[in-house]
Design a protein around this motif. Structure first.
Motif, mmCIF file in Angstrom:
data_model
loop_
_atom_site.group_PDB
_atom_site.id
_atom_site.type_symbol
_atom_site.label_atom_id
_atom_site.label_comp_id
_atom_site.label_asym_id
_atom_site.label_seq_id
_atom_site.Cartn_x
_atom_site.Cartn_y
_atom_site.Cartn_z
ATOM 1 N N UNK A 13 -27.491 -52.512 8.536
ATOM 2 C CA UNK A 13 -26.993 -52.733 7.295
ATOM 3 C C UNK A 13 -25.172 -52.452 8.201
ATOM 4 N N UNK A 14 -25.434 -51.140 7.692
ATOM 5 C CA UNK A 14 -23.932 -49.912 8.943
ATOM 6 C C UNK A 14 -23.398 -50.305 10.072
ATOM 7 N N UNK A 15 -24.661 -50.615 10.636
ATOM 8 C CA UNK A 15 -24.676 -50.576 12.186
ATOM 9 C C UNK A 15 -24.007 -52.193 12.315
ATOM 10 N N UNK A 16 -24.274 -53.260 11.390
ATOM 11 C CA UNK A 16 -23.781 -54.937 11.326
ATOM 12 C C UNK A 16 -22.169 -54.823 10.932
ATOM 13 N N UNK A 17 -22.216 -54.024 10.007
ATOM 14 C CA UNK A 17 -20.963 -54.106 9.179
ATOM 15 C C UNK A 17 -19.825 -53.313 9.572
#
Length: 162
Positions: A13-17
């Protein structure tokens, strides 16, 4: 979701965001003048419009593949790029941006869903997993966001530090 996948989900989620080492989509498009959206710097193949619309199409395709066994991908590579250098009408940019945000949120929701087994093969795929597809979205977006910043710099329309 199994307990051991919870941490993996958070990292995805951090990477996608777009956190940490990655520029996020919102920062990459912020303040881009409408009149430059279809401008191509000398020596480069893309305009801001082509990059944003390509990212939208590719992300949509990956998301749809991940969730819809009947999805048919666009023809490669032509179906993943807009035909023109500039938006076809005054509201096309905004529609593309909204659709990009919506599909990114859907991919993040899929990753965050406790019922999603990130490592299970997608039943209608050929060995792909949600983990692989989420990483593909993040990687593809990061690559093209970097290109977008380069295009903006060459157009004199970037004031950020990335």
């Amino acid at each position: 979701m199994m307990a051991e996948q919870a941490g993996l989900s958070e990292h995805l989620l951090e990477l996608l965001g777009g956190s940490h080492a990655h520029l996020d989509f919102e920062r990459a498009i912020a303040g881009l003048p409408a009149e430059l959206r279809g401008s191509r710097p000398p020596g480069l193949p893309h305009t801001p419009w082509r990059l944003v619309e390509h990212m939208r199409i590719a992300q949509w395709d990956i998301l749809q593949f991940s969730i819809d066994p009947t999805h048919v991908s666009p023809e490669f590579p032509g179906g993943y790029w807009p035909e023109a250098d500039e938006p076809p009408d005054p509201s096309a940019w905004d529609r593309s941006v909204v659709a990009f945000r919506t599909d990114l949120r859907k991919m993040m929701d899929l990753v965050a869903d406790p019922g999603t087994d990130l490592l299970a093969p997608i039943p209608h795929g050929q060995g792909q997993t949600i983990l692989r597809e989420a990483l593909l979205v993040a990687d593809h977006n990061a690559y093209h966001l970097g290109q977008l910043v380069t295009v903006r710099r060459l157009l004199g329309a970037w004031s950020g530090e990335a």
